[in-house]
Structure formats: C-alpha cells, structure tokens
Design an enzyme around this catalytic site. Sequence first.
Site, PDB file in Angstrom:
ATOM      1  N   GLU A 377      48.004  41.768  44.292  1.00  0.00           N
ATOM      2  CA  GLU A 377      49.204  41.906  45.117  1.00  0.00           C
ATOM      3  C   GLU A 377      48.904  42.109  46.599  1.00  0.00           C
ATOM      4  O   GLU A 377      49.689  42.733  47.318  1.00  0.00           O
ATOM      5  CB  GLU A 377      50.077  43.051  44.593  1.00  0.00           C
ATOM      6  CG  GLU A 377      50.628  42.792  43.198  1.00  0.00           C
ATOM      7  CD  GLU A 377      51.601  43.860  42.734  1.00  0.00           C
ATOM      8  OE1 GLU A 377      51.666  44.928  43.382  1.00  0.00           O
ATOM      9  OE2 GLU A 377      52.301  43.636  41.736  1.00  0.00           O
ATOM     10  N   GLU A 457      52.141  39.617  35.696  1.00  0.00           N
ATOM     11  CA  GLU A 457      52.831  40.893  35.475  1.00  0.00           C
ATOM     12  C   GLU A 457      54.335  40.632  35.454  1.00  0.00           C
ATOM     13  O   GLU A 457      54.833  39.769  36.185  1.00  0.00           O
ATOM     14  CB  GLU A 457      52.542  41.919  36.586  1.00  0.00           C
ATOM     15  CG  GLU A 457      51.125  42.450  36.627  1.00  0.00           C
ATOM     16  CD  GLU A 457      50.938  43.524  37.701  1.00  0.00           C
ATOM     17  OE1 GLU A 457      51.937  44.227  38.017  1.00  0.00           O
ATOM     18  OE2 GLU A 457      49.825  43.642  38.225  1.00  0.00           O
TER      19      GLU A 457
END
Length: 802
Positions: A377, A457
């Site tokens: 991320e 995710e």
Amino acid sequence: MRTIIPLNRNWSFSYIDKNGETIQSENITLPHTNLELPCNCFDETDYQFESYYSRILKIPETAGANRVFLDFEGVMAAAEVFIDDKPAGDHKGGYTPFTVEITDFVRPGAEHSLTVKTDARENPEIPPFGNVIDFLTFGGIYREVQLRLVSPVFISDVFAKPVISSETGNTLDVEISFSGQPETGSSVSASVETGKGEILCRSETAAETPRLNVSFNSLDVEPWDIDSPVLYTVRIRMYSKDRKTDEVTVRTGFRSCRFTARGFFLNGKKLQIRGLNRHQSFPYVGYAMPERVQRRDADILKYELGLNMVRTSHYPQSKHFLDRCDEIGLLVFEEISGWQHIGGERWKQNSVNEAGEMVIRDRNRPSVVIWGVRINESQDDDDFYAETNRVARKLDPTRQTGGVRYIEHSGLLEDVYTMNDFIHSGNTSKYAILRNPAKVARNRITGRRAVPYIVTEFNGHMFPTKRFDNEERLREHALRHLRVLDRAGSDPRICGTIGWCAFDYNTHREFGSGDRICYHGVSDIFRIPKPAAAVYASQKNPQQEIVLEAASIFAKGERSAARILPIEVYTNCDYIRISRNGKETGSYYPAFNDYPGVEHPPVIINELVGSRLDGSRFRPRDQKIIKAVISYVMLHGQEAMKPRHYLQIAWIMQRYRMKFRDLVDLFMEFFAGWGDGEDNFEITGFYNGREVVRRRYGAGSLKVLAIEADDQTLDAVTPAGTWDSTRIVFKLLDQYGNIMPFASEALQIEISGPAQLLGPSLTAFTGGVCAAWIKTTGEKGSVRLKASCSRHESETIVIAVN
C-alpha cells in the site's frame, strides 16, 4: 565435509528493564521472544529494547581447516554477533536469514563465548519501520540458529529450475554456486530423487568454476499441483580427487504457473485463486513459535478453511510454514516487509537486500508462485521499485512479480497488478461489491492494455468483527466475504482474491479495537473460526469433507425485533432438510441464482413454512398467500408489513371464517413469537442422494466443558534442538454439541508433566471458547491437562512427550 550443529539450547538471556533493573534468565531454548506479553491491552513499547543472548560455543576438534559459520533464521529487528566479545558480524532486518563467518575467530577443539545483541526497537533505517505499521514485530531470536562447518571450497547455493511441458518435455536446470574456486580435478554429482529416495537421474560434471549449470532432459515426473503436491529432491555432492567434500539437498516440484489477463493458470489449467492473508504472530510469544505450530497454520489454511493460496503479509515468514505449503499444495504470495511507508536511501537499500535474501531462500519452493516486491500500500517510487523488480528477476527469472497497492493510476513495473480493493462497504449492488478490475487495469493503468490482476486484500478494516459480536454483525461479516468471492468468481479476468485476513492479530495502538488487536480475521487470534470462516470452508470438495455451518444460533432474542430469518447455511451439500420442533419443514437448496460466482453457494433460509401447509384445509392458492405473509413477517418483522399484507390476511379470515385467535394460532405454528415456547431445529445435509451430516440447534444450556489438543504426541527436544508445542482448545458446549457463544466463565487450567503453559493458567472464555499453547521443557514423559470453570470440569487429556 559439511557438519551442522543446532545451537538452540543452553542460552542465557538478559536485558535492562524500564526501571533500570537487569533481568536475566538462564537455560533459554530458541525460538525465544524477548518478552512474554498479555494477549491484549499491553503497551507495544514494552518489548522494544536491546537484549543479549549468550552461550558457550564449542568448536569440534575435527573442524581442522574447515570454514565455520553461524546461520540465523531470524532475529528481530537488528543483530550484532560477538565471539569472545569481538564483533564478528551484524544484520539489519528481522524477517530473512543471515550468516556470519567466524572462521578467524575460533579454534578447533576450543570453547568460545558467543553473544548476540538484539535490538527490537523500531529503527527508521530498517523496513518496515519509519512510520506507523498495522502489526507488531515483537523481538528476540525468534527462529533457529545453527553452527555450520564446511570445506574451504563448498556449495554455497543450489537453484533448481524445473520445467514441466507436454510439448518440449520435462526438464530441470540446476544452477550450482560455490564459495571459492574449486581445485583442479574437482567434480560434482547431481541427482534427482523421488520422495521415496529412488534416483530418477544422475549426472557427473567437472567443477572448474565458481558457478556450474547441470541440465536433465526428458524426465518422467509427476506435476506438483494443489491436489497432488509431488516433491522431488535434488542432491548435489562435491568431490575433490574422489573424496566427497560437501553435500546439499533441496526440494522442488515440477509445475508451471502463470498470471494472465485471462486468469491464473496452474499446469495449463485455469484456477480461481481463493486465499487469505496471514500474520505469523501468536498470543503471548509473538513470532516465537516452533516448527510444529508454524506448520499447523498451513494445515488450518488448507484443510480447515479450504484455501488454495496464502499471502505472507507483510513480510517473509517461517521456513517451516513454507515447507508445509510445499508439502500440502498451498500456493504462496510472498512479499518483502513494509506497510505504506518508504524510507530514505539506507532504508531502501535494506529493503532491496531483503528482497534478494527472500528470493534466494525460497526460490526452490513450488508453492511460491509470485514475488511481492513493492511495499504494501505504498505510493509509487519508480527508481526504488525498478531495483526490487530487477533483483527478483535476476535471482529468479522463473516467477512473476507483483506489487500490492491500494491506489489507482499507479505505475506498473511488476508483471501482475495486485490490488487491495476495499470498495465493498455493505452496498449489495453488484457494481459496488468489487470494481471491474480488468477495466481499471486496462483503461487507467496501462493505456488500454489488459494485464493480470488479483485482489490481494478486501473487507478487513471495513468491517472488523469479534468472534463474540452479536449475530447480526457476524452474519454480515460472512456475507461481505461471500459477496466479494462471488463477484470475483463471476469475472473471468480476475485471477482471484486474497481476503483480509485469516487470523486476528496484535497491532499498534493506532489500529485495532483499542486493545492492541485487529479483529479482521475470519478466525480469532487463537485460530478459532468465526462464521466467515465457513464461507471459505464450504467451498471444499464434498468428497474430501462435508461442511455444514449455520450463521445463526436460532435464538429469538439475538437479532433485532426477535427475528431469526434469514439464515445462511454455509455448506457444500447438494441440499438440506429442516425440521422444526420435530416437524419437517421441507428441503432447501443452494442459492445459485444469487451467488453464481462460487462453487458452493449457501443455502438461504427465507421461510420456515415449507410444505407444512400441504394437505391442510387451505386451498393451494391460499397456501401461497399465507406462506408469503408469514415469511415476510419472519424476515422483516410485523412493523414492516405492507397494506397488501393486511388485506390478504383479512381475505383469508373471511374466506375460512377464522377468528383472530385462529389467525394467531396459525401464525404461531410457524413463527414462534417473543416469549413463546422453545424452538428446536434440526438441519440434515444430503450429498449424492444420501444423508451425510446432521446438526441440531435450539435454546441450549451449558452441559460440557470440552478439551481438545491439536497433537497427541510431542518431542521433548526436536531434531533441531528446539522446544515443541501444540494448541489446547477449551469449549463450553450445549446439549447439542454447539459452542455457547455468550458463556463467559473464568477458566482454570491445570497442567502437570514435562511441559509449560504459554500465557496465564487463570483466564476466561471468550465467546464460549478459550485456547492456549503448551511448550515442552526438554524432559520426556506424559503431560496431563484438565480445566475447570464454576459449573463444570473437563476430562483429563494426556499428551505423550517422547
């Protein structure tokens, strides 16, 4: 000749606590956490300190002219190694192995002092540190250590590159590296062996350079697959003038894998990836769990949850966990350590080094199918990620790379676009469940060029759920996982999904639920499943295991307005039958129309009238009206009734000359109201025309304190010289054998024999379940365990320690 000596026992350990007091422990066995912690509600700075591990290091007299190394599997987060108080080497980074050569510091037959200084503080030059991270890293020498003696010139690395192909034949290229220049006349014997030790082929080659390639062609081998993970051993022997000087073995498997814009293909067959993310942490001891427990996590993911992939979030994990993934056919997405933050130049160099160490350690594993070479991320950094990709591809040209991101318009330097997609927040519109990833990748990322795409995710922080939450939240938690699996499975361009996450985990104070735990898992921190786990487990092949789990406890007072419907039954049965209070309601079938993207949709119980009106005084058309009104009320509550429902009721009453009491009795026959009598339900599952499972539910009372152990036997000392461990699970059960989710009794655990309890002996049930691990003490014998609460005592179980 190579000699390996485990160094996992007989350490002393010391550190200075916050009060300036020296804390010292003797006879420490690795793996070891620098501080045993409570399960939750602790200060994560407590374990962030420097500590010292020391022991006597005896060098064998046979060492002679050999070179001597210390091999560390993992030390968190930085380590300095001293021999007789002299610095011998160091390492920055807690997730990859490192080696320190001590040849010049030791003498054959002599004893030396070995000291390892560990630093568990969050150093901003070491990934993943430098900013906040959503997990804890703990501290200590939490993986194994060994002493390695080798010849002056030895085999430093073996890289097996198998290729399985029906067109070109099955081949194996083996890249062998030596430390030092082989002597004139040196040779290498390379062989490929089956799991039973049968030799398939062998090659003898002169060793004249520091690197050697050996090839085998037209091999008759079986492919490594998720259902048949066949492994082979590559054995390399080195000779100098007909004397064997070294030997190394590695395991590998023959398989082809490819992420494409049309999906993921394993051995030429398309496979929809269904996985979860895993943190390697455990209650009380953090990362410091031995081989058996690490391997057990892989078994839980594969066999209990029915997954075909795991992502090692957000760092390289235990070799024992990955060994088991190889053995059972669980695919692995392995990535470098980090969480959103990118540090300075030293930080980046340490990250690049870690990427290389990760690839070299695990590139022989058939389970590892993609390298994650981007900080989870993080924002784009083309120079940095060009280097991590370059290192991974140079060290392993056989696998694709991916980079986990959560931003759109991101540059793509990797082979696979890997995305954390949290767009689904409960809206059940199919376009809000999961964005169209192929369109995003093609139009926004790569200039209208389709690329491989996988969701790495989803869910997680969008809907954190405790196992002891109310039923409505637990039910929605499961549905959110189901919806995303269904949406992804309905799009052939998505390689699959890896949900967030498998197990609850300890985290920093900035995250979690205020108690240092992120309740994002489909199972809790002790690996006890929540209803969402059944979404995954129900996708298993019913010929391997039948699954039937209702996302309800069938209690009228658990949901709002005393409703019990709808109920999702997660199952891989062909259909189910339901009986209520001894009267059969009817048969119910999986919701294929609602969830076409999963192989085994749940059975959704929207009504409990079923066929029970058949043969009654009501005409067939009126039966449908009555059934529709009753079902609507059971689903939405009486307060949600529409005018048409009242008109329909009035019509029925007039037509059949019913009084209001008659109407109430009719409704209550199918829909027990608030304060009415107890309801008991029985669900029977059928597969291939026969009954295969039966579950009963109802207003339960506490009847049994059950105790179970994951393993019946343990090693007093493992072959590597470590302690052994297994999990013990305690359950409060009702008369039907179901967990009582609101039983919050105190639990007293009693243990005797050659094992210790990890964590407190006096604890509490959470959601009707409690678990703990035990560790062996090095002695043989029988471990006896039992537990008690205020109302019950468990039976005593015995675990043999050999």
